[in-house]
Design a protein around this motif. Structure first.
Motif, PDB file in Angstrom:
ATOM      1  N   VAL A   1       0.834  -1.207   0.000  1.00 33.33           N
ATOM      2  CA  VAL A   1       0.000   0.000   0.000  1.00 33.33           C
ATOM      3  C   VAL A   1       0.866   1.253   0.000  1.00 33.33           C
ATOM      4  N   GLN A   2       1.901   1.260   0.845  1.00 32.13           N
ATOM      5  CA  GLN A   2       2.717   2.465   1.021  1.00 32.13           C
ATOM      6  C   GLN A   2       3.775   2.654  -0.061  1.00 32.13           C
ATOM      7  N   GLY A   3       4.063   1.589  -0.816  1.00 31.02           N
ATOM      8  CA  GLY A   3       5.133   1.696  -1.798  1.00 31.02           C
ATOM      9  C   GLY A   3       6.478   1.626  -1.087  1.00 31.02           C
ATOM     10  N   HIS A   4       7.522   1.959  -1.797  1.00 27.03           N
ATOM     11  CA  HIS A   4       8.859   1.854  -1.207  1.00 27.03           C
ATOM     12  C   HIS A   4       9.497   3.230  -1.082  1.00 27.03           C
ATOM     13  N   GLY A   5       8.671   4.241  -0.927  1.00 27.68           N
ATOM     14  CA  GLY A   5       9.184   5.590  -0.769  1.00 27.68           C
ATOM     15  C   GLY A   5       8.078   6.595  -1.001  1.00 27.68           C
ATOM     16  N   PRO A   6       8.286   7.843  -0.595  1.00 25.52           N
ATOM     17  CA  PRO A   6       7.269   8.880  -0.767  1.00 25.52           C
ATOM     18  C   PRO A   6       6.843   9.005  -2.224  1.00 25.52           C
ATOM     19  N   GLY A   7       5.549   9.163  -2.437  1.00 23.16           N
ATOM     20  CA  GLY A   7       5.028   9.318  -3.787  1.00 23.16           C
ATOM     21  C   GLY A   7       4.756   7.996  -4.480  1.00 23.16           C
ATOM     22  N   GLN A   8       5.091   6.884  -3.819  1.00 24.98           N
ATOM     23  CA  GLN A   8       4.864   5.574  -4.435  1.00 24.98           C
ATOM     24  C   GLN A   8       3.659   4.859  -3.830  1.00 24.98           C
ATOM     25  N   GLU A   9       2.904   5.581  -2.999  1.00 22.66           N
ATOM     26  CA  GLU A   9       1.748   4.961  -2.368  1.00 22.66           C
ATOM     27  C   GLU A   9       0.758   4.469  -3.427  1.00 22.66           C
ATOM     28  N   VAL A  10       0.131   3.342  -3.154  1.00 22.14           N
ATOM     29  CA  VAL A  10      -0.864   2.783  -4.062  1.00 22.14           C
ATOM     30  C   VAL A  10      -2.246   3.136  -3.519  1.00 22.14           C
ATOM     31  N   LEU A  11      -2.970   3.958  -4.271  1.00 18.76           N
ATOM     32  CA  LEU A  11      -4.301   4.394  -3.841  1.00 18.76           C
ATOM     33  C   LEU A  11      -5.240   3.196  -3.780  1.00 18.76           C
ATOM     34  N   GLN A  12      -5.828   2.988  -2.614  1.00 21.28           N
ATOM     35  CA  GLN A  12      -6.720   1.849  -2.403  1.00 21.28           C
ATOM     36  C   GLN A  12      -8.170   2.284  -2.640  1.00 21.28           C
ATOM     37  N   THR A  13      -8.921   1.477  -3.383  1.00 29.03           N
ATOM     38  CA  THR A  13     -10.341   1.766  -3.606  1.00 29.03           C
ATOM     39  C   THR A  13     -11.149   0.491  -3.405  1.00 29.03           C
ATOM     40  N   GLY A  14     -12.458   0.661  -3.291  1.00 31.03           N
ATOM     41  CA  GLY A  14     -13.340  -0.486  -3.155  1.00 31.03           C
ATOM     42  C   GLY A  14     -13.205  -1.183  -1.814  1.00 31.03           C
ATOM     43  N   LYS A  15     -12.814  -0.441  -0.775  1.00 27.74           N
ATOM     44  CA  LYS A  15     -12.562  -1.066   0.529  1.00 27.74           C
ATOM     45  C   LYS A  15     -13.634  -0.719   1.571  1.00 27.74           C
ATOM     46  N   ARG A  16     -14.712  -0.066   1.163  1.00 30.19           N
ATOM     47  CA  ARG A  16     -15.742   0.362   2.115  1.00 30.19           C
ATOM     48  C   ARG A  16     -16.298  -0.814   2.919  1.00 30.19           C
ATOM     49  N   ASP A  17     -16.486  -1.966   2.280  1.00 31.81           N
ATOM     50  CA  ASP A  17     -17.116  -3.109   2.943  1.00 31.81           C
ATOM     51  C   ASP A  17     -16.123  -4.150   3.445  1.00 31.81           C
ATOM     52  N   VAL A  18     -14.836  -3.807   3.447  1.00 29.72           N
ATOM     53  CA  VAL A  18     -13.831  -4.770   3.882  1.00 29.72           C
ATOM     54  C   VAL A  18     -14.041  -5.094   5.368  1.00 29.72           C
ATOM     55  N   THR A  19     -13.802  -6.344   5.711  1.00 32.21           N
ATOM     56  CA  THR A  19     -13.924  -6.758   7.111  1.00 32.21           C
ATOM     57  C   THR A  19     -12.611  -7.360   7.580  1.00 32.21           C
ATOM     58  N   LEU A  20     -12.519  -7.563   8.887  1.00 26.19           N
ATOM     59  CA  LEU A  20     -11.357  -8.221   9.467  1.00 26.19           C
ATOM     60  C   LEU A  20     -11.697  -9.685   9.653  1.00 26.19           C
ATOM     61  N   VAL A  21     -10.907 -10.564   9.077  1.00 25.27           N
ATOM     62  CA  VAL A  21     -11.166 -11.988   9.264  1.00 25.27           C
ATOM     63  C   VAL A  21     -10.245 -12.572  10.325  1.00 25.27           C
ATOM     64  N   ASN A  22      -9.173 -11.848  10.652  1.00 27.01           N
ATOM     65  CA  ASN A  22      -8.264 -12.312  11.696  1.00 27.01           C
ATOM     66  C   ASN A  22      -7.454 -11.127  12.208  1.00 27.01           C
ATOM     67  N   LEU A  23      -7.072 -11.204  13.474  1.00 25.60           N
ATOM     68  CA  LEU A  23      -6.227 -10.161  14.067  1.00 25.60           C
ATOM     69  C   LEU A  23      -5.257 -10.883  14.988  1.00 25.60           C
ATOM     70  N   GLU A  24      -4.003 -10.993  14.541  1.00 28.56           N
ATOM     71  CA  GLU A  24      -3.064 -11.745  15.368  1.00 28.56           C
ATOM     72  C   GLU A  24      -2.009 -10.834  15.964  1.00 28.56           C
ATOM     73  N   PRO A  25      -1.602 -11.127  17.212  1.00 26.11           N
ATOM     74  CA  PRO A  25      -0.579 -10.304  17.857  1.00 26.11           C
ATOM     75  C   PRO A  25       0.782 -10.509  17.218  1.00 26.11           C
ATOM     76  N   VAL A  26       1.573  -9.455  17.184  1.00 28.03           N
ATOM     77  CA  VAL A  26       2.954  -9.532  16.727  1.00 28.03           C
ATOM     78  C   VAL A  26       3.800  -9.069  17.906  1.00 28.03           C
ATOM     79  N   GLY A  27       4.436 -10.021  18.565  1.00 31.40           N
ATOM     80  CA  GLY A  27       5.195  -9.679  19.765  1.00 31.40           C
ATOM     81  C   GLY A  27       4.280  -8.967  20.747  1.00 31.40           C
ATOM     82  N   ASN A  28       4.821  -7.966  21.440  1.00 27.70           N
ATOM     83  CA  ASN A  28       3.974  -7.200  22.356  1.00 27.70           C
ATOM     84  C   ASN A  28       3.892  -5.746  21.910  1.00 27.70           C
ATOM     85  N   TYR A  29       4.051  -5.545  20.583  1.00 23.63           N
ATOM     86  CA  TYR A  29       4.096  -4.169  20.101  1.00 23.63           C
ATOM     87  C   TYR A  29       3.145  -3.890  18.939  1.00 23.63           C
TER      88      TYR A  29
END
Length: 137
Positions: free
Chosen positions: A49-77
């Motif tokens: 999504v963010q690209g590999h530097g400023p100005g390289q972001e990929v504009l995301q569309t069609g995400k209004r109805d997106v849901t979370l199917v999983n949320l897993e912890p990464v370490g304690n941060y």
């Protein structure tokens, strides 16, 4: 202090609200945010999504109805969400979740401006690029 880079408060509770499609996050400083899944998906900290530097972001569309199917912890941060469109490469640190919650209004405005500048609709399907399939609809 190990784990937290900027000293942002740690979350005391994470609640996934599937019906309203928001992640509710309460922090140790008393702040509490309801962060829409769409906002999380649009501003995913992944390279995809963010690209590999400023100005390289990929504009995301069609995400209004997106849901979370999983949320897993990464370490304690951080947590790593898996979204219903298959996106799962974003690692959301506590700092980043706090920032998303705190700056929601500005981020929504910025998103609307980016959509307008690109001449695309928020609900337009993502264009598949370079053989990367974004899921079938």
């Amino acid at each position: 202090m190990a784990g937290l880079k900027s000293g942002a408060p740690a979350p005391t509770a994470l609640t996934v609200h599937e019906a309203s499609r928001v992640l509710e996050v309460a922090f140790s400083d008393g702040a509490s945010f309801r962060i829409p899944f769409e906002l999380m998906r649009v501003y995913s900290p992944s390279a995809e999504v963010q690209g590999h530097g400023p100005g390289q972001e990929v504009l995301q569309t069609g995400k209004r109805d997106v849901t979370l199917v999983n949320l897993e912890p990464v370490g304690n941060y951080a947590v790593k969400p898996t979204f219903s469109d298959g996106h799962d490469s974003g690692i959301f640190s506590w700092d980043y979740l706090y920032e998303l919650g705190q700056q929601q209004d500005a981020l929504w405005r910025q998103y609307a401006e980016r959509l307008a500048a690109a001449g695309v609709d928020r609900d337009a399907p993502m264009a598949a690029k370079g053989g990367h399939a974004c899921g079938s609809h």
